[in-house]
Design a protein around this motif. Structure first.
Motif, short mmCIF file in Angstrom:
data_model
loop_
_atom_site.label_atom_id
_atom_site.label_comp_id
_atom_site.label_asym_id
_atom_site.label_seq_id
_atom_site.Cartn_x
_atom_site.Cartn_y
_atom_site.Cartn_z
N ASP A 696 0.85 -1.18 0.00
CA ASP A 696 0.00 0.00 0.00
C ASP A 696 0.89 1.23 0.00
O ASP A 696 2.07 1.17 0.38
N TYR A 697 0.35 2.36 -0.46
CA TYR A 697 1.13 3.60 -0.44
C TYR A 697 0.19 4.79 -0.29
O TYR A 697 -1.00 4.73 -0.61
N PHE A 698 0.74 5.87 0.23
CA PHE A 698 0.04 7.14 0.31
C PHE A 698 1.07 8.22 -0.01
O PHE A 698 1.89 8.58 0.83
N PHE A 699 1.05 8.69 -1.24
CA PHE A 699 2.02 9.67 -1.70
C PHE A 699 1.39 11.06 -1.71
O PHE A 699 0.32 11.26 -2.29
N VAL A 700 2.07 12.00 -1.07
CA VAL A 700 1.62 13.39 -1.02
C VAL A 700 2.58 14.21 -1.87
O VAL A 700 3.80 14.17 -1.67
N ASN A 701 2.04 14.96 -2.82
CA ASN A 701 2.84 15.75 -3.75
C ASN A 701 2.41 17.21 -3.69
O ASN A 701 1.22 17.51 -3.52
N THR A 702 3.36 18.10 -3.83
CA THR A 702 3.06 19.54 -3.81
C THR A 702 3.75 20.23 -4.98
O THR A 702 4.75 19.74 -5.52
N LYS A 703 3.20 21.38 -5.36
CA LYS A 703 3.77 22.14 -6.46
C LYS A 703 3.38 23.61 -6.32
O LYS A 703 2.25 23.93 -5.92
N VAL A 704 4.31 24.51 -6.63
CA VAL A 704 4.07 25.96 -6.65
C VAL A 704 4.43 26.47 -8.04
O VAL A 704 5.51 26.16 -8.56
N SER A 705 3.53 27.24 -8.65
CA SER A 705 3.76 27.78 -9.99
C SER A 705 3.74 29.30 -9.94
O SER A 705 2.86 29.90 -9.30
N TRP A 706 4.70 29.92 -10.63
CA TRP A 706 4.84 31.39 -10.62
C TRP A 706 4.94 31.85 -12.07
O TRP A 706 5.89 31.53 -12.78
N ARG A 707 3.93 32.60 -12.49
CA ARG A 707 3.90 33.18 -13.84
C ARG A 707 4.53 34.56 -13.77
O ARG A 707 3.89 35.55 -13.43
N MET A 708 5.82 34.64 -14.10
CA MET A 708 6.57 35.88 -13.93
C MET A 708 6.18 36.92 -14.97
O MET A 708 6.22 38.13 -14.71
N SER A 709 5.84 36.46 -16.17
CA SER A 709 5.39 37.35 -17.25
C SER A 709 4.59 36.50 -18.21
O SER A 709 4.44 35.29 -18.03
N GLU A 710 4.08 37.11 -19.26
CA GLU A 710 3.32 36.33 -20.24
C GLU A 710 4.18 35.29 -20.92
O GLU A 710 3.70 34.25 -21.36
N ALA A 711 5.51 35.54 -20.95
CA ALA A 711 6.41 34.63 -21.65
C ALA A 711 7.11 33.66 -20.72
O ALA A 711 7.44 32.54 -21.12
N LEU A 712 7.36 34.04 -19.48
CA LEU A 712 8.22 33.27 -18.59
C LEU A 712 7.45 32.76 -17.38
O LEU A 712 6.70 33.52 -16.75
N SER A 713 7.64 31.48 -17.05
CA SER A 713 7.02 30.91 -15.85
C SER A 713 7.98 29.93 -15.20
O SER A 713 8.82 29.32 -15.87
N LEU A 714 7.85 29.80 -13.89
CA LEU A 714 8.66 28.88 -13.11
C LEU A 714 7.75 28.05 -12.22
O LEU A 714 6.68 28.51 -11.81
N SER A 715 8.18 26.86 -11.89
CA SER A 715 7.45 26.05 -10.92
C SER A 715 8.43 25.13 -10.21
O SER A 715 9.49 24.79 -10.74
N ALA A 716 8.06 24.75 -8.98
CA ALA A 716 8.86 23.83 -8.18
C ALA A 716 7.92 22.87 -7.49
O ALA A 716 6.80 23.24 -7.10
N GLY A 717 8.37 21.63 -7.34
CA GLY A 717 7.50 20.64 -6.73
C GLY A 717 8.27 19.59 -5.96
O GLY A 717 9.48 19.40 -6.15
N VAL A 718 7.54 18.91 -5.07
CA VAL A 718 8.08 17.78 -4.32
C VAL A 718 7.07 16.65 -4.40
O VAL A 718 5.89 16.84 -4.06
N ASP A 719 7.49 15.48 -4.86
CA ASP A 719 6.64 14.29 -4.87
C ASP A 719 7.07 13.38 -3.73
O ASP A 719 8.25 13.33 -3.36
#
Length: 745
Positions: A696-719
């Motif tokens: 059995d497993y219970f995996f918790v995942n998170t992610k943050v997304s940052w739209r810096m401009s119409e052209a550029l975006s960043l995101s970071a996550g932990v699974d």
């Protein structure tokens, strides 16, 4: 205690009301804009008659989308056994079809078949790497064989993926960095990887085109852990050998772990061109996808150390051989669709898949072993292997000019060919020493099908379908003996009735018969190797399934609630039955394809999706699923009657949540749960959190997304945020970190 932290985290996140169906406020409209594809109208009945679930590109922003199979990882009542990012063995199991019954699920991307109906078990995984995850516009999972459009290979279900059709010119550059913590047995390390995606998209008059390059390189956690009987410890102690680790195996027996397979390094490059052209009233579409994959296991870990401090190779030395696989494949697709005769449409689509090169080399022993070269290595090489399909469909949504009747008909021709040649090679220079028995064969199917629908009243809807299939085999080679040709015919009826209770509620009952014919590996693959023996069966009969489903659906402004209840009976269920013998300290896996007389499966799925959940802008996708797959008859071995079918958990659940903090910043969280299950037909494997177990497993995942401009975006996550230790025979990934950057102009 194991679930306490994840449960508390889930409650706290829920109270924060993470969510949003649309986080871009229309800025990314071009990414998800769809065009009217004629081919999609022909069998609209498929998702009407079958329970289904669709995830959109907006929904997918809640997860770290690194490979194509990520797109369906949170869909109801299925599992993709992707052991690490870049795993070529990401097998798919849906409902009562286990993850190693790969010939019971179909996967399409814009009509291109990605399913691999040549091999099964881990080798039968869909060719996910022929689809770049950044191309995906939406993915629909269709459960069961309730539409005449699909063969009995849809006993589990169908994954239908649609990619973007460019509507404007733009360039995209996207990169990922990934890293995994891993600390199991004697290995404590970080395993890193990276991914880059580049694409040029354009719309020039009536031509839409997309040219892309997708490269993924990653080092996995050790995939295998090597052990032997605990009784060997005494002999090692007498020799002054240390380093082994005492533990249990999946049966609960005492063993000693002596090593692991080290990092598996995988590099995949995908070159792809897609074209769509509107020529008068015709739509032309074409795809070329070329994959170059390299997979290596070069750093195997032997834990054993002799009294002088040197690595001890006298136990289980065959486990530590090095392995390299090179694979190149080409997938082509071409289609034409048009409207004819007023309300009639046709679609013709042809595909061709070819393995250009697939070679796997094994060294026999580890190069650091003083006895290296005394044992031959092995070379396994694919010959003429691939498939081609021709699919012709014709349909109307106003039969006899009646808006209450619809009809779709079609013809399908496919051919699947497999040829595998084995050689024993000199471990030092790679020269061929001798040949091993080749495996080869071919199957082909000619099918005709029809689906008729009638909206008899404003509230009541009926549908009838019928599928005819003629299946043939030829050129089968079984232990160097030519297998006789086979020719079989089947008819598969379908029925569905739906009733609209009111503006929000509807109910539907669907029933289907389906036949799943054996694939080439099940019929003809015979191989004896140092650590594994595989025995095929050229006389296998097709699986016969009777399937039922009742769906209750409530659709409301910001979402839907759906309850599916299903039950099915499958006779002559083909299953790879396995056992292990110990030979001189080496575990040898012996497996064969045999039919289980009867398997009964029943279950239920609860699906709930809502925008503005609890508070404004909160979006939730939630499903909870129960499945009971029982072996009810098996005359060859009655002792397994009443057992659970392996690798099918009783309970599965998934949650996806997102919350737009503002127009630029959004946070996401997701959860995956499955109860444990067995890996053996005798259900004797009851150990947990050890190599070979299905935990059995219970995996918790998170992610943050940052739209810096119409052209550029960043995101970071932990699974796997809480670093839950779990095995699916091999270890699931431990805590993993992702960083993504995207620039488009």
């Amino acid at each position: 205690m194991r679930l306490l932290k994840p449960l508390c985290f889930f409650i706290s996140i829920s109270q924060l009301s993470l969510s949003a169906y649309a986080t871009d406020n229309g800025d990314n409209k071009s990414e998800i804009e769809e065009i009217n594809v004629i081919a999609d109208r022909l069998f609209a009945d498929t998702t009407r008659l079958s329970p289904s679930s669709t995830i959109t590109a907006e929904d997918l922003k809640a997860i770290s989308l690194l490979t194509a199979e990520d797109s369906i990882a949170y869909e109801p009542n299925l599992v993709v056994r992707r052991r690490y990012v870049g795993d070529p063995n990401g097998v798919l199991g849906i409902r009562g079809s286990g993850m190693f019954q790969t010939a019971r699920s179909l996967v399409f991307a814009d009509g291109l078949p990605l399913h691999y109906l040549l091999q099964t078990r881990w080798s039968g995984s869909p060719r996910w790497s022929l689809l770049g995850p950044d191309e995906i516009a939406n993915a629909t999972v269709i459960y069961g064989p309730y539409s005449a459009e699909y063969s009995g290979n849809a006993m589990g279900g169908v994954v239908d993926i649609k990619t973007r059709t460019p509507q404007e010119r733009r360039f995209i550059v996207q990169g990922h960095l990934l890293s995994q913590d891993y600390n199991e047995l004697a290995t404590n390390d970080h395993f890193n990887g990276n991914k880059i995606y580049m694409a040029y998209e354009d719309k020039i008059d009536d031509l839409s085109l997309s040219a892309s390059y997708n490269r993924l390189r990653n080092n996995s956690q050790p995939m295998s852990q090597y052990f032997t009987n605990a009784s060997e410890a005494e002999a090692l102690d007498d020799l002054g050998v240390t380093g082994y680790i005492r533990g249990k195996d999946k049966y609960g027996d005492d063993v000693i772990y002596i090593g692991d397979s080290g990092a598996e390094e995988s590099t995949t490059e995908l070159y792809k061109l897609k074209l769509n052209y509107q020529l008068g009233n015709m739509q032309l579409r074409g795809t070329i996808a070329y994959e170059d994959r390299l997979r290596e296991e070069q750093d195997k870990n032997n834990y054993l150390v002799d009294a002088s401090g040197n690595t001890y190779w006298g136990l289980g030395n065959r486990n530590f051989e090095q392995r390299t696989q090179e694979r190149n494949s080409l997938l082509l697709g071409f289609g034409v669709s048009a409207e004819i005769w007023g309300n009639w449409f046709y679609d013709i689509y042809a595909t061709n898949f070819e393995i250009i090169k697939d070679k796997e080399r094994r060294s026999g022993l580890n190069p650091d072993d003083p006895n290296f070269g005394s044992r031959n290595g092995r070379l396994t090489q694919f010959g003429d292997t691939g498939w081609n399909t021709l699919d012709i469909k014709l349909g109307t949504d106003s039969l006899f000019n009646r808006d209450d009747m619809r009809l779709s008909i079609g013809l399908l021709k496919d051919r699947y060919q497999l040829a595998i040649n084995g050689f024993n090679i000199n471990a030092n220079d790679g020269s061929v020493v001798s040949t091993r028995s080749p495996s080869q064969g071919e199957t082909s199917t000619t099918a005709a099908f029809a689906q008729w629908g009638w909206q008899s009243t404003e509230s009541l809807d009926f549908a009838l379908g019928l599928r005819y299939e003629q299946w043939k085999t030829l050129d089968g080679l079984y232990n160097n003996i030519q297998a006789p040709k086979r020719d079989e015919n089947t008819w598969s009826p379908k029925f569905s009735a739906g009733y609209t209770l009111n503006e929000r509620w509807s109910v539907r009952y669907s029933a289907a018969q389906a036949y799943r014919f054996p694939i080439v590996e099940e019929l003809y693959r015979n191989e004896a190797a140092a650590t594994a023996v595989l025995i095929a069966d050229a006389s296998l009969e097709p699986e016969q399934g009777i399937h039922h489903n009742i769906s209750l659906i409530n659709e409301f402004d910001s979402g839907k609630l759906q309850i599916n209840v299903f039950w099915e009976k499958i006779k002559d269920s083909i299953y790879n039955q396995r056992g292990t013998i110990n030979d001189g300290g080496n575990n040898i896996s012996v497996s064969t394809f045999l039919a289980i007389d009867e398997v009964n499966t029943s279950g239920a799925e609860f699906i709930y999706e809502q925008g503005n959940f609890l508070i404004e802008k909160l979006s939730l996708r939630f499903n909870l699923n129960y499945t009971d797959a029982e072996i009810t008859k098996n005359s060859a071995n009655t002792s397994i009657e009443g057992n659970d079918l392996p690798r099918i958990p009783s309970w599965r659940s998934n949650v996806m949540l997102s919350y737009p903090v503002n127009d630029a910043l959004s946070v996401h969280s997701s959860f995956r749960y499955a109860s444990n299950s067995h890996g053996n037909l005798d259900n004797s494997d009851r150990g947990g959190e050890v190599f070979g177990a299905i935990d059995d497993y219970f995996f918790v995942n998170t992610k943050v997304s940052w739209r810096m401009s119409e052209a550029l975006s960043l995101s970071a996550g932990v699974d796997n945020l809480f670093n839950d230790t779990a095995y699916v025979a091999h270890p699931w990934p431990s805590r993993s970190y992702y960083l993504e950057g995207r620039y488009q102009f």
